[in-house]
Design an enzyme around this catalytic site. Structure first.
Site: not given
Ligand SMILES: NC(=O)c1ccc[n+]([C@@H]2O[C@H](COP(=O)([O-])OP(=O)(O)OC[C@H]3O[C@@H](n4cnc5c(N)ncnc54)[C@H](OP(=O)(O)O)[C@@H]3O)[C@@H](O)[C@H]2O)c1
Length: 308
Positions: A23, A25, A27, A29, A152, A178
């Site tokens: 990931g 691309n 935020g 990452g 998280s 989540y």
């Protein structure tokens, strides 16, 4: 450098290191790719959408022309994509110093991955479990390598309900799914570390979380009324993606990091601030749940970890 405020400046020269960021691309990452590549690492920026991946690379290279970034396709919600990525990676690279399992989705409506897994557990946990297991031989062949999983604060509300792990019996709630997947990230991190130690391997497994950071993660709830009402407050509390990525970046490269540790922001309630060692809930350390989740993950993803 002071140990108190660990920042980008604390990152050592990373020349010669190869780092995968899932990931990469968007935020956190994306910011991590930027930092690692500026410090000289060869970074494999994985993206499920190659267009987005190439664009991210272009933007970084425009600012830092020397950045060494290779974009590769990886969809964690599709085990065949994981397998293709691993095969391509092994054909083209000889070492893997850091596997940063960063990609994730949050609070989505009920959906299934290509292989039929509930989408949040499937993407955030099963996909990364399969990826890590299939890259284990390269990690073992690289001295002092690391696996970093991104959890998280929400893990604190997670539960491992093995009778309804993927909401097969109903009761799907986007938030709960989540939170559960983020608890799974921690159970996996700690179990992986125990298995590395048991097998006497020179690899560590570490976890991190970014507190509250302004990224694209909330895309599935942005039209909801409660989100629109709380958004102004959230945008005051949230830190930038560049600040939020520091715990995972520190977990990835700080030489003082030890296996089994968990990093997060050091400010109020771990919402923001500079990365420090933080604690996860006692359920995340349950060896029983970790073993059970491991067994299920191996069976469902068809990924057997070969430690020797
Ligand atoms: N932001 C926060 O406050 C916060 C708080 C706690 C934890 N986290 C964790 O931080 C991590 C990074 O999230 P972020 O905040 O940076 O969000 P983001 O900006 O939405 O980035 C998420 C990344 O994951 C990728 N991704 C999503 N599904 C994927 C799939 N099936 N296969 C491969 N890649 C996929 C996204 O690709 P696309 O661009 O193609 O969608 C994107 O590159 C996540 O694990 C998240 O749970 C974030």
């Amino acid at each position: 450098m002071s140990g108190k405020k660990w920042t980008y400046e604390n990152i050592q020269d990373l020349t010669g290191k190869t780092i995968i960021v899932t990931g990469g691309n968007s935020g956190l990452g994306y910011e991590a790719v930027k930092m690692f590549s500026r410090k000289g690492a060869l970074v494999i920026l994985t993206a499920r959408d190659m267009k987005k991946g190439r664009k991210a690379k272009r933007v970084i290279k425009a600012e830092f022309p020397k950045a060494r970034i290779d974009v590769m396709e990886l969809d964690l919600a599709d085990l065949s994509s994981v397998k293709n990525f691993v095969n391509d990676f092994k054909d083209n690279y000889e070492r893997l110093d850091v596997l940063l399992n960063n990609a994730g989705i949050m609070w989505c409506p009920y959906d299934r991955t290509k292989d039929g897994f509930e989408s949040q557990l499937g993407t955030n946990h099963f996909g990364h479990f399969a990826l890590t297991g299939q890259l284990l031989d390269v990690l073992m062949a690289t001295k002092g390598s690391r696996v970093v999983n991104v959890s998280s604060l929400g893990h604190r509300n997670g539960v491992m309900d093995f009778d309804n792990l993927q909401f097969e019996k109903g009761g799907y709630k986007p938030t709960q799914a989540y939170f559960n997947s983020k608890l799974a990230n921690l159970l996996f991190t700690y179990e992986l570390q125990r298995r590395f130690e048991k097998n006497g391997l020179d690899i560590i497994s570490v976890a991190a979380h970014p507190g509250g950071s302004a990224t694209n993660l909330s895309r599935h709830v942005e039209t909801k009324l409660w989100f629109r009402i709380t958004k102004p407050l959230l945008s005051i509390i949230a830190q930038s993606a560049a600040q939020g990525t520091l715990p995972e970046v520190r977990a990835s490269v700080d030489r003082n990091v030890k296996g089994g540790l968990y990093y997060g922001p050091g400010g109020f309630n771990e919402m923001r601030g500079y990365p420090i060692i933080v604690q996860s809930i006692k359920e995340s350390h349950s060896r029983k749940d970790a073993k059970k989740l491991w067994k299920i993950s191996e069976e469902l993803t068809g990924t057997k970890y070969k430690f020797k």
